[in-house]
Design an enzyme around this catalytic site. Structure first.
Site, PDB file in Angstrom:
ATOM      1  CD  GLU A 169      18.070 -66.079  69.112  1.00  0.00           C
ATOM      2  OE1 GLU A 169      16.860 -66.372  68.442  1.00  0.00           O
ATOM      3  OE2 GLU A 169      19.196 -65.920  68.789  1.00  0.00           O
ATOM      4  CB  SER A 170      11.973 -64.862  72.122  1.00  0.00           C
ATOM      5  OG  SER A 170      12.392 -64.859  73.341  1.00  0.00           O
TER       6      SER A 170
END
Length: 569
Positions: A169-170
């Protein structure tokens, strides 16, 4: 990025009716994320991949500032903050590797099928295996948060692989913000965050709160798992693209008597690669030696404690009380946008475990008046709560609250108490304003200009006038293309136009009647056909929707278009 699901005729009907906004967002508050058909565009690891693939050595990639470049006088502070984000293990690796190891605990909780024979998994696995420096980088970032996340997956009986999802995700960057408006470790868009209780304010963004966002993400994944009968791959796909998207794909396969497992479904491109990324990472963490990777040792113990602060607290003051650097406070509490915690809460801070007791003791002994610094301001002619709040980096609502004002009316000579930072702004290097400042000051190609947003402005208008993309304008200013442009906001633009004319009265922008619309791809559509139909550019459609122009569109695929209604069909 949100997309409209209305039929084209309804969209055009609204156009003809002269609606000020045609965009029907799937971020509607009434819609459950469990049923949405919206793909969440996450920040992910693409920026880091691009750095690696561009041929930079590992040191160059590691030392790249958190949010691009910054002013020269702030470079030292930024470098220190970057190092603290990427290397919290500098303290942990001094301890014996024989201590209880987090990696063994993580592996014990793996539940997904790592033996799936699929080209998508192999492609992701090959990339990760060829870039061990990247694995080390995200592990070092994630070492602050992994103990807590693994604990939470175990409490819910969820696969431990979910603890690795923030890498997808990040890249475990707590400040990550995607062009799809997703923020934080778990990349929540505003609507989904709000649905799960993650609120946003001038002071605080719960989507970046380590505790609240982790709870929301795992709650979301747990509900999706139940919805899809315990099939975790389908739950993961739905986390990325919405439960409605996955259910629709399953219905299509069911009608055609085809399998309904994740690997057989026709899903959006990002979702098709989303699950393989996580499985590839899990395979590496399960047996790193098989891929020539050595994971840094990580002890199975808390990195931080949660401390009740009892009220608002200046973050510089908190750092002094805890005996840590202020950047460490920001990295453990990335939800705080400003120089202090929110006056409305949550009244807690995460502090390094070894400093928590000292922090509690010091906090109990501090005088109430020293928790936050205050200024005594006398209202002068021409003042308003708006002008005063801008001058002192606060908001009219905060001034009303702390001064017990029932309205925004003030009088000359009136005294106001104004909360203010105890240090100069440079000390708060990881605050939202300083991160934006660094991003806006980075040197790029083109002619740099500053522009104050006017009523009616759109990213599309500004980008078109300066021969740049919508995403570029948004990225240069720490925004996403779907973010609202508030009149009075100052933007930095690196114009490719020989003679920028943003403010000129003869600008074609003032004559345009541009509206944001959603369009669902139909059988036989191509980018060229859609561009011709709506009198827009293929390159613009690709930019607005993060498309690869060499790939075919899929029937049912949702697109965002910025259409001048004078030229619409």
């Amino acid at each position: 990025m949100s997309v409209n699901r209305l039929p084209l005729l309804l969209v055009l009907g609204a156009l003809a009716a002269g609606c000020s906004s045609l965009y029907v967002s799937q971020e509607a508050e009434s819609e459950s994320p469990l049923d949405t058909q919206e793909v969440t565009v996450a920040a992910g690891d693409e920026g880091l991949k691009e750095s690696v693939e561009a041929g930079k050595n590992s040191d160059a990639v590691r030392n790249e500032p958190l949010d691009d470049a910054m002013a020269p006088e702030l470079k030292a502070a930024a470098r220190e903050a970057r190092e603290k984000l990427d290397d919290p293990l500098q303290k942990l690796t001094k301890d014996s590797a024989e201590e209880t190891d987090m990696w063994n605990r993580l592996r014990a909780g793996f539940l997904l099928d790592h033996d799936v024979d699929n080209k998508r998994v192999k492609d992701q696995l090959n990339w990760y295996a060829k870039h061990p420096g990247y694995i080390n980088r995200v592990v070092e970032r994630g070492s602050r948060y992994l103990y807590h996340i693994v604990n939470e997956t175990e409490k819910r009986g969820l696969p431990a692989e979910f603890a690795l999802l923030p890498i997808v995700e990040s890249a475990f960057d707590p400040f990550a913000y995607s062009h799809g408006r997703a923020a934080g470790l778990w990349q929540f868009i505003p609507s989904t965050g709000k649905y799960f209780g993650l609120t946003q304010s001038w002071w605080h963004d719960d989507r970046r709160d380590v505790i609240a966002a982790t709870d929301a993400a795992l709650t979301y994944l747990d509900r999706l798992s139940n919805r899809f009968g315990g099939d975790y791959t389908l739950a993961l796909a739905a986390y990325n693209s919405g439960g409605g998207t996955v259910s629709s794909a399953m219905r299509r396969n069911r009608k055609r008597n085809k399998p309904q497992d994740f690997w057989s479904l026709q899903l959006p491109k990002e979702t098709r690669h989303y699950v393989p990324k996580l499985i590839a990472l899990a395979k590496i963490f399960d047996d790193p030696g098989a891929y020539g990777i050595t994971l840094p040792p990580l002890k199975d113990e808390p990195y931080f404690d949660i401390v009740d602060t009892g009220g608002q607290l200046d973050l510089a003051q908190a750092a002094e009380l805890a005996g840590v650097d202020i950047d460490e406070i920001y990295l453990l509490n990335p939800s705080y946008n400003r120089w202090a915690t929110s006056p409305d809460g949550p009244h807690r801070l995460l502090v390094p475990h070894q400093n928590a007791d000292a922090f509690r003791t010091a906090l109990a002994n501090i005088a109430p008046g020293k928790r936050v610094s205050w200024r005594n301001y006398v209202v002068r002619s021409g003042d308003s709560l708006n002008t005063i709040s801008r001058k002192f980096s606060t908001t009219p609502a905060v001034l009303q609250q702390v001064n017990n004002l029932n309205s925004d009316l003030i009088r000359i000579g009136q005294r106001l108490m104004i909360p203010s930072a105890s240090k100069n702004s440079d000390a708060y290097a990881l605050s939202a304003s300083k991160r934006l400042e660094r991003k806006q000051e980075k040197k790029r190609s083109g002619s740099k200009l500053r522009y104050t947003v006017r009523r009616g402005d759109t990213f599309w208008d500004i980008a078109r006038e300066h021969r740049v993309s919508v995403r570029q304008v948004a990225a240069w200013n720490g925004m996403a293309p779907g973010d609202p442009l508030i009149p009075g906001k100052e933007l930095v633009i690196w114009s490719k136009t020989a003679q920028p004319a943003l403010a000129s009265s003869g600008s074609t922008r003032g004559k345009a009647m541009v509206r944001k619309v959603g369009y669902r791809v139909r059988k036989g559509d191509s980018l060229a056909l859609i561009a011709n139909r709506f009198s827009v550019n293929v390159r613009d459609i690709a930019s607005w929707n993060d498309l690869n122009t060499s790939r075919y569109l899929q029937p049912g695929q949702s697109l965002i278009l910025y259409v001048d209604i004078r030229n619409s069909p």
